[in-house]
Design a protein around this motif. Structure first.
Motif, short mmCIF file in Angstrom:
data_model
loop_
_atom_site.label_atom_id
_atom_site.label_comp_id
_atom_site.label_asym_id
_atom_site.label_seq_id
_atom_site.Cartn_x
_atom_site.Cartn_y
_atom_site.Cartn_z
N GLN A 94 0.82 -1.21 0.00
CA GLN A 94 0.00 0.00 0.00
C GLN A 94 0.86 1.27 0.00
OE1 GLN A 94 -2.80 0.00 3.24
NE2 GLN A 94 -3.96 1.74 2.44
N VAL A 95 2.15 1.11 0.21
CA VAL A 95 3.08 2.24 0.20
C VAL A 95 3.87 2.16 -1.11
CG1 VAL A 95 5.01 3.36 1.39
CG2 VAL A 95 3.23 2.17 2.72
N PHE A 96 3.91 3.28 -1.82
CA PHE A 96 4.49 3.29 -3.17
C PHE A 96 5.72 4.17 -3.25
CE2 PHE A 96 0.55 1.32 -3.79
CZ PHE A 96 0.54 0.70 -5.03
N LYS A 97 6.67 3.73 -4.09
CA LYS A 97 7.89 4.49 -4.33
C LYS A 97 7.83 5.09 -5.72
CE LYS A 97 10.31 0.13 -5.29
NZ LYS A 97 11.35 -0.77 -4.80
N THR A 98 8.50 6.21 -5.87
CA THR A 98 8.54 6.94 -7.13
C THR A 98 9.91 6.76 -7.75
OG1 THR A 98 7.04 8.58 -6.17
CG2 THR A 98 8.24 9.23 -8.16
N LEU A 99 9.92 6.22 -8.96
CA LEU A 99 11.18 5.95 -9.66
C LEU A 99 11.17 6.65 -11.01
CD1 LEU A 99 11.26 2.13 -8.87
CD2 LEU A 99 12.58 3.92 -7.72
N MET A 100 12.34 7.09 -11.44
CA MET A 100 12.46 7.77 -12.73
C MET A 100 13.26 6.89 -13.68
SD MET A 100 13.92 11.62 -13.52
CE MET A 100 12.70 12.44 -12.50
N ALA A 101 12.78 6.80 -14.91
CA ALA A 101 13.45 6.00 -15.92
C ALA A 101 13.66 6.84 -17.18
CB ALA A 101 12.62 4.76 -16.26
N ASP A 102 14.67 6.45 -17.96
CA ASP A 102 14.94 7.07 -19.25
C ASP A 102 14.33 6.23 -20.35
OD1 ASP A 102 16.65 9.19 -18.31
OD2 ASP A 102 18.27 7.73 -18.11
N ILE A 103 13.63 6.90 -21.28
CA ILE A 103 13.20 6.25 -22.52
C ILE A 103 13.73 7.15 -23.64
CG2 ILE A 103 11.22 4.99 -21.61
CD1 ILE A 103 9.45 7.24 -22.80
N GLY A 104 14.89 6.81 -24.12
CA GLY A 104 15.56 7.69 -25.07
C GLY A 104 15.97 8.97 -24.36
N ALA A 105 15.63 10.11 -24.94
CA ALA A 105 16.00 11.41 -24.35
C ALA A 105 14.98 11.87 -23.32
CB ALA A 105 16.14 12.45 -25.44
N GLU A 106 13.87 11.16 -23.20
CA GLU A 106 12.80 11.55 -22.29
C GLU A 106 12.86 10.72 -21.01
OE1 GLU A 106 7.90 11.45 -22.17
OE2 GLU A 106 8.94 10.78 -23.97
N ARG A 107 12.37 11.31 -19.92
CA ARG A 107 12.25 10.57 -18.68
C ARG A 107 10.78 10.38 -18.33
NH1 ARG A 107 16.86 12.03 -19.12
NH2 ARG A 107 16.68 14.26 -18.96
N VAL A 108 10.50 9.24 -17.72
CA VAL A 108 9.14 8.93 -17.26
C VAL A 108 9.21 8.51 -15.80
CG1 VAL A 108 8.25 8.29 -19.54
CG2 VAL A 108 9.23 6.54 -18.07
N ILE A 109 8.08 8.66 -15.13
CA ILE A 109 7.98 8.31 -13.72
C ILE A 109 7.17 7.02 -13.61
CG2 ILE A 109 7.07 9.01 -11.47
CD1 ILE A 109 9.42 10.74 -12.48
N GLY A 110 7.68 6.09 -12.83
CA GLY A 110 6.94 4.88 -12.50
C GLY A 110 6.70 4.86 -10.99
N ILE A 111 5.48 4.55 -10.59
CA ILE A 111 5.13 4.50 -9.17
C ILE A 111 4.71 3.07 -8.86
CG2 ILE A 111 3.71 5.50 -7.34
CD1 ILE A 111 3.16 7.87 -9.30
N VAL A 112 5.51 2.40 -8.01
CA VAL A 112 5.29 0.98 -7.72
C VAL A 112 5.32 0.74 -6.21
CG1 VAL A 112 6.24 0.22 -9.95
CG2 VAL A 112 7.74 0.40 -7.95
N PRO A 113 4.71 -0.37 -5.76
CA PRO A 113 4.75 -0.70 -4.32
C PRO A 113 6.19 -0.87 -3.84
CG PRO A 113 3.16 -2.09 -5.46
CD PRO A 113 3.94 -1.37 -6.51
N VAL A 114 6.45 -0.46 -2.60
CA VAL A 114 7.80 -0.56 -2.06
C VAL A 114 8.23 -2.01 -1.90
CG1 VAL A 114 7.66 1.69 -0.93
CG2 VAL A 114 7.14 -0.38 0.39
N SER A 115 7.28 -2.94 -1.87
CA SER A 115 7.61 -4.36 -1.74
C SER A 115 8.03 -4.97 -3.07
CB SER A 115 6.41 -5.13 -1.19
OG SER A 115 5.30 -4.97 -2.06
N GLY A 116 7.88 -4.23 -4.16
CA GLY A 116 8.19 -4.76 -5.48
C GLY A 116 9.29 -4.00 -6.18
N HIS A 117 9.42 -4.28 -7.45
CA HIS A 117 10.41 -3.63 -8.31
C HIS A 117 9.69 -3.13 -9.54
CE1 HIS A 117 13.60 -5.42 -5.91
NE2 HIS A 117 12.93 -6.55 -5.99
N MET A 118 10.26 -2.12 -10.18
CA MET A 118 9.67 -1.64 -11.42
C MET A 118 10.15 -2.51 -12.57
SD MET A 118 9.25 2.21 -12.87
CE MET A 118 10.99 2.61 -12.99
N ASP A 119 9.21 -2.99 -13.36
CA ASP A 119 9.49 -3.78 -14.55
C ASP A 119 9.73 -2.77 -15.68
OD1 ASP A 119 9.30 -5.18 -16.98
OD2 ASP A 119 7.82 -6.59 -16.18
#
Length: 168
Positions: A56-81
């Motif tokens: 129920q608690v989520f972490k905010t992660l930033m990823a690169d897709i080419g020159a752009e960045r996107v934000i992924g928000i996933v549960p702290v118990s998991g990993h971003m795919d």
């Protein structure tokens, strides 16, 4: 383990200011951050200290897709795919952004990066598991400070999408 309905101006961060301006209801949750409790990461520390399920608690992660960045928000118990995140935004590939870039573009420090009120706005994807809860917790913009928010409200205020982007 303090939980309180947010009072205007109290514990103000760019994240809370954004929600106040949008008229979105939220609660604030503060805890004493300690670098001694970091074995499992910032988000797990928050879940444990606030007494919430790690899903129920989520972490905010930033990823690169080419020159752009996107934000992924996933549960702290998991990993971003990263493959799933790329697919969710119509890209071929995603890689984790450099933490220094994430700090600069978000305006927050690692461990306190909120998806809300970031310095640079990015496309955002919330893991679909968030929709299983009436309220999820995300960082409020500093270590030891989380925001409780309805996931549908989070999607709306961020103009975000929801997709299966977490793995366990």
């Amino acid at each position: 383990m303090a939980k309180k309905k947010h009072e205007k101006g109290a514990g103000s961060t760019p994240a809370t200011v954004m929600l106040e301006k949008a008229g979105i209801p939220f609660t604030t949750h503060e805890y004493e951050h300690s670098s001694d409790d970091m074995a499992d990461g910032y988000g797990v520390e928050a879940a444990k200290k606030l007494g919430y399920d790690e899903r129920q608690v989520f972490k905010t992660l930033m990823a690169d897709i080419g020159a752009e960045r996107v934000i992924g928000i996933v549960p702290v118990s998991g990993h971003m795919d990263l493959k799933a995140l790329a697919a969710a935004v119509g890209a071929k590939k995603a890689t984790m952004a450099d933490p220094k870039v994430a700090q600069r573009e978000s305006g927050y420090v690692v461990g306190g990066i909120s998806p809300l009120g970031q310095r640079t706005r990015h496309r955002t994807v919330l893991d679909e598991s968030a929709m299983d809860f009436d309220v999820i917790l995300v960082s409020g913009g500093k270590r030891g400070f989380d925001i409780g928010i309805n996931p549908a409200d989070l999607l709306a205020v961020l103009d975000a999408t929801s997709a299966p982007i977490a793995t366990w």
